[in-house]
Scaffold this active site. Structure first.
Site, PDB file in Angstrom:
ATOM      1  N   SER A 211      42.141  73.410  82.285  1.00 15.88           N
ATOM      2  CA  SER A 211      41.861  73.858  80.921  1.00 15.88           C
ATOM      3  C   SER A 211      41.784  72.654  79.987  1.00 15.88           C
ATOM      4  O   SER A 211      41.617  71.514  80.441  1.00 15.88           O
ATOM      5  CB  SER A 211      42.953  74.836  80.468  1.00 15.88           C
ATOM      6  OG  SER A 211      42.581  75.467  79.269  1.00 15.88           O
ATOM      7  N   ASN A 212      41.906  72.880  78.683  1.00 13.64           N
ATOM      8  CA  ASN A 212      41.881  71.780  77.706  1.00 13.64           C
ATOM      9  C   ASN A 212      42.805  72.130  76.543  1.00 13.64           C
ATOM     10  O   ASN A 212      43.436  73.181  76.538  1.00 13.64           O
ATOM     11  CB  ASN A 212      40.444  71.526  77.244  1.00 13.64           C
ATOM     12  CG  ASN A 212      39.845  72.759  76.613  1.00 13.64           C
ATOM     13  OD1 ASN A 212      40.291  73.223  75.574  1.00 13.64           O
ATOM     14  ND2 ASN A 212      38.848  73.330  77.277  1.00 13.64           N
ATOM     15  N   ARG A 213      42.851  71.245  75.553  1.00  9.50           N
ATOM     16  CA  ARG A 213      43.867  71.375  74.495  1.00  9.50           C
ATOM     17  C   ARG A 213      43.428  72.232  73.308  1.00  9.50           C
ATOM     18  O   ARG A 213      44.083  72.223  72.272  1.00  9.50           O
ATOM     19  CB  ARG A 213      44.234  69.986  73.964  1.00  9.50           C
ATOM     20  CG  ARG A 213      44.875  69.097  74.986  1.00  9.50           C
ATOM     21  CD  ARG A 213      45.191  67.739  74.368  1.00  9.50           C
ATOM     22  NE  ARG A 213      45.421  66.734  75.372  1.00  9.50           N
ATOM     23  CZ  ARG A 213      46.538  66.606  76.080  1.00  9.50           C
ATOM     24  NH1 ARG A 213      47.538  67.437  75.871  1.00  9.50           N
ATOM     25  NH2 ARG A 213      46.666  65.662  76.988  1.00  9.50           N
TER      26      ARG A 213
END
Ligand code: PMT
Length: 399
Positions: A211-213
């Site tokens: 995923s990412n932030r």
């Protein structure tokens, strides 16, 4: 250029600051431009300026006493019935800001704040140490997070003789903020805006994912701003802890493939698509059914996810398409390439050091004609409005 406020109903809250006398000038300007203004004063404001001054200039009774039925009936139809177009509190003291932030309702103004459904604009004024105090700053950011607008105070000499930030903003800055809010109202009515927000999660096994932030804040701010401007808003959100904005229809998804279907299934009903989501470009080619055991080394094969916005670009029709770009290098050049490749009307290039996660963003808006509009660091809500201003301009029929 000065814009008319004809037909606008404004509630002007005046609180107990030495700057209360400046509210007289604010009232004069608002009425001169055509607004109908009802003034509400706190008890301490009345120590600085008398209600009679405001009564004379507004040609309306000034609301001061919570327990006066006559007043209550009047404000009842102005505020609660949704007839007010704006609640402006100028000057706003630390005390009133705290009451609004924490939902206290012990005077007329705080009652109106809690019961009104219109946009709210605060113009704080106080001593520099008070303004800088973490309690005041936390209260202000809590209110901004709920969609309240704030005209920041100015730097200069204060009543205490000290020099610093805390002086009530200049009249022109307050009036500009009032105009901006009032002229945005309803300019997206009749439009159906589909917004995507947050990250996607691409599962590796039952407990792990790529995923990412992204927090979802940018997309949620756009959804709220579009709703406030009269649009019917659908929000397709990746995993986030943010609450659903009232009045917005939300669909939750986890993966890029789910987001692809959620968006494209609704594209026919959409007139404006704004993709603020940080969609994972790749996913693991397989998803292990059991938790993957520890080993010395491991290679994960990734496959491409579908590009949602590129597909929407192929089916564009008369829709307005807005993409986002978050880059670590060559921001403008890379954003422009995406604008062209995905057949977009606008692309919003983010400064990656600011945009991900926090409450603010610094964006540059690029258009198809080669235009580049660089904005300063703004709250995500304000940035959302600036992006929507551009969308509205594109949707206006050409004369
Ligand atoms: O959520 P926040 O914490 O508030 O942070 C906001 C944000 C920084 C995530 C947001 O403002 C942002 O920049 N989102 C886009 C991030 C990005 O880098 O996108 P991209 O360059 O991978 O993609 C360009 C555009 O295509 C984006 O609009 C994206 O939504 C879309 N896209 C990307 C990949 C894909 N498979 N499908 C897509 O539709």
């Amino acid at each position: 250029m000065e814009r008319s406020l004809e037909g606008k109903e404004i509630i002007l809250g005046v609180t107990g600051s030495i700057a209360a006398y400046k509210a007289v000038e604010i009232l004069r300007e608002l009425t001169r431009r055509g607004a109908a203004v009802t003034v509400v004063m706190t008890e301490s404001a009345q120590r600085f300026v008398t209600p009679l001054t405001f009564e004379t200039l507004s040609r309306r009774p000034v609301l001061t006493d919570l327990f006066t039925l006559e007043y209550d009936k009047q404000i009842g139809h102005v505020a609660s019935a949704g007839r007010a177009d704006l609640l402006l509190v100028a000057p706003a003291t630390a005390n009133t800001i705290a009451k609004c932030a924490h939902g206290l309702a012990d005077d007329f103004l705080s009652n109106i704040y809690l019961s009104s459904t219109c946009p709210v604009l605060l113009a704080p004024a106080m001593d520099l140490e008070m303004y800088a105090h973490p309690a005041v700053q936390e209260n202000l950011s809590r209110l901004k997070g709920r969609g309240v607008s704030v005209v920041e105070p100015e730097y200069g000499e204060l009543a205490s003789g000290l020099i610093g930030r805390g002086r009530l903003a200049e009249l022109s800055a307050i009036l500009q903020a009032v105009e901006d809010i009032l002229h945005r109202q309803g300019d997206l009515s009749g439009e159906t805006v589909l917004v995507t927000a947050g990250p996607t999660q691409e599962p590796l096994d039952p407990v792990r994912y790529l995923s990412n932030r992204s927090s979802g804040r940018m997309g949620f701010a756009i959804a709220e701003a579009a709703r406030d401007r009269g649009a019917h808003v659908m929000l397709v959100s990746g995993p986030t802890f943010l609450p659903t904005p009232p009045g917005v229809t939300r669909m939750d998804v986890t993966t890029a493939e789910e987001m692809y279907h959620a968006v494209l299934d609704r594209l026919d009903d959409t007139t404006i698509l704004i993709m603020a989501a940080a969609v994972a470009d790749y996913r693991p080619s397989t998803q292990a059914r059991q938790k993957i055991k520890k080993r010395e080394a491991m290679t994960v094969e990734l496959v491409r996810n579908p590009d949602i916005l590129a597909e929407a670009g192929r089916r564009k029709g008369s829709r307005t398409l807005v993409g986002f770009a978050a880059e670590t290098e060559e921001l403008i050049q890379n954003a422009r390439e995406k604008l062209e490749k995905k057949n977009l009307d606008l692309i919003v290039a983010n400064d990656i050091r600011v945009g991900f996660g926090g409450e603010t963003n610094r964006v540059t808006i690029l258009d198809r004609e080669g235009g580049v509009e660089e904005l300063p660091e703004l709250t995500k809500r304000e940035a959302a409005h600036r992006i929507l201003d551009r969308v509205v301009a594109l949707r206006k029929p050409t004369p």
